[in-house]
Structure formats: C-alpha cells, structure tokens
Scaffold this active site. Structure first.
Site, short mmCIF file in Angstrom:
data_model
loop_
_atom_site.label_atom_id
_atom_site.label_comp_id
_atom_site.label_asym_id
_atom_site.label_seq_id
_atom_site.Cartn_x
_atom_site.Cartn_y
_atom_site.Cartn_z
CE LYS A 78 50.25 37.21 38.02
NZ LYS A 78 48.85 37.63 37.92
C1 E4P Z 1 48.08 40.82 37.03
O1 E4P Z 1 48.95 40.02 36.88
C2 E4P Z 1 47.50 41.17 38.33
O2 E4P Z 1 47.07 40.03 38.99
C3 E4P Z 1 46.41 42.16 38.15
O3 E4P Z 1 46.82 43.13 37.21
C4 E4P Z 1 45.92 42.78 39.43
O4 E4P Z 1 45.04 43.81 39.14
P1 E4P Z 1 44.05 44.45 40.23
O5 E4P Z 1 44.87 45.22 41.20
O6 E4P Z 1 43.13 45.32 39.45
O7 E4P Z 1 43.35 43.29 40.90
#
Ligand code: E4P
Length: 217
Positions: free
Chosen positions: A83
């Site tokens: 990522k």
């Molecule tokens: C996923 O890859 C993201 O990091 C995540 O969905 C972020 O979600 P949030 O905005 O609820 O922290």
C-alpha cells in the site's frame, strides 16, 4: 464484487475468513496502532488466515525508502499487496513495484485525477476514501462513479477498491456503481446479512416447524 475486511484484528479476520466471504484484507498504520502488536508479526498472521491480497502500508515518504520497506514487507508472504500513498513518490514506487509484478494498492485517493495517475502507474488497486469525503460534505460515491467511467473509457485494469466505508448502504451503492472491491470494517461487514424481516420470518418458520413435531434427520 470482492470483499476485503479493513482491520488488523486477527480474531475478527479469522471469524470472517471462516464464512468463505472474505477475498482479502486491508490495513493501515492506524489499524496497526489499534492492534497494538508489531506490524510484521500481525501481517504475517493475517497472510496465513487469508489467501487473497493483504495490504501492508509503507510509511516512508521517498521512493527508494518506500521500495526498501516494500522489500521487507513482500518477504513476509506471497499474498502481500504493498500500500502506497497517493503522492508523486508513491506513484514512482508503484511503477517500479508493478513492473516487478508486486501487487500494489494506492491509497488516500480523493479525486478522479489522482485515480487516473494511479492507473497510469500500474496500480493493482486504487483506494478512493468515500467516508472521509462524506465527512467534508463531498459525495464520496460521485468519486467512485467518475473513476469507474474513466477506467472503462481507457480499459485500465486497476481495480477500484472502495475504502473508508462506513455503512451498509455504502457497500450497496458501491456495488451498483461497479466498484470492483469494497474494504469494509468488520462490524459493517457482519451487518450486511441482517434484515428484520429475515429474523421475523425465520422465527415464524421455526415456530410452525416445531408444531409439526417432525425432524429432518
Ligand atoms: C483502507 O484501505 C483505508 O485505510 C480505510 O478504509 C480508511 O478508513 P477510515 O476513513 O474509516 O479510517
């Protein structure tokens, strides 16, 4: 539509993997912090629990440092997906990793142009954050729709991984708009199965079945 779970809680992942509905996992530094355990240990455990992509996020800000972290992380298991943040450095690292055949998830996407860049960098997944856009009164679903159209216009293979999902309706709307994947918090994923009429109907079927005095086995 593929379902990923958005957590680093291995107990939750184990429970959801047992349903057969789980296609992958996403984590981020905040989720690792919540898990309260060493990142590499927790990611290794998650990779053992699911066959699909497990997103592990780099924390460096510069391409070469990101690539060094990516090497550490990809050594953990063969289903690691790196990522990377949606920055120029992240996109440069994405290009290198994609060319090497490493799965990539470009995260923190808040605009269609950012998603276009990620596709051009060869990202496996682009993560538009719906909930965080909704939080600032911009419709996150419009972004999913725009990215879908752009990717279809140019036949980009990058998969749209709808992220920052907060509600069951987000999941339904993303599916209607053609997102390839939704990464969903465990509680929201479990809530998808619930409907009051299903519960009521089952109660009444069970009551009537008991009155028959029969058993199937
Ligand atoms: C996923 O890859 C993201 O990091 C995540 O969905 C972020 O979600 P949030 O905005 O609820 O922290």
């Amino acid at each position: 539509m593929k379902f990923f779970v958005d957590t680093a809680d291995t107990a939750e992942i184990k429970e959801l993997a047992a349903t057969g509905l789980l296609d992958g996992v996403t984590t981020n530094p905040s989720l690792i912090m919540k898990a309260g355990r060493p990142m590499k240990e927790v990611i290794a455990e998650i990779c053992d629990l699911v066959d699909g992509p497990v997103s592990a996020e780099v924390v460096a800000m510069e391409k070469d440092a990101m690539l060094a972290e990516a090497r550490e992380l990809t050594a953990i298991a063969n289903n690691i997906c790196i990522k990377l943040p949606l920055t120029l450095e992240g996109l440069k690292a994405c290009r290198v990793l994609s060319d090497q055949g490493t799965q990539t998830n470009v995260t923190l996407c808040f605009s269609a142009n950012q998603a276009l860049l990620a596709a051009k960098a060869g990202a496996t997944f682009i993560s538009p954050f719906i909930g965080r856009l909704d939080d600032i009164h911009i419709d996150g679903l419009d972004l999913i729709s725009d990215i879908r159209q752009i990717y279809d216009n140019y036949m980009f293979e990058t998969e749209i991984l709808a992220a920052s999902i907060r509600t069951a309706n987000h999941v339904k709307d993303c599916a209607l708009l053609g997102a390839d994947v939704a990464t969903i918090p465990p509680a929201t994923l479990k809530a998808l199965v619930k409907h009051p009429l299903t519960e009521k109907g089952l109660e009444s079927f069970m009551a009537d079945w008991a009155k028959t005095g029969q058993s199937i086995i």
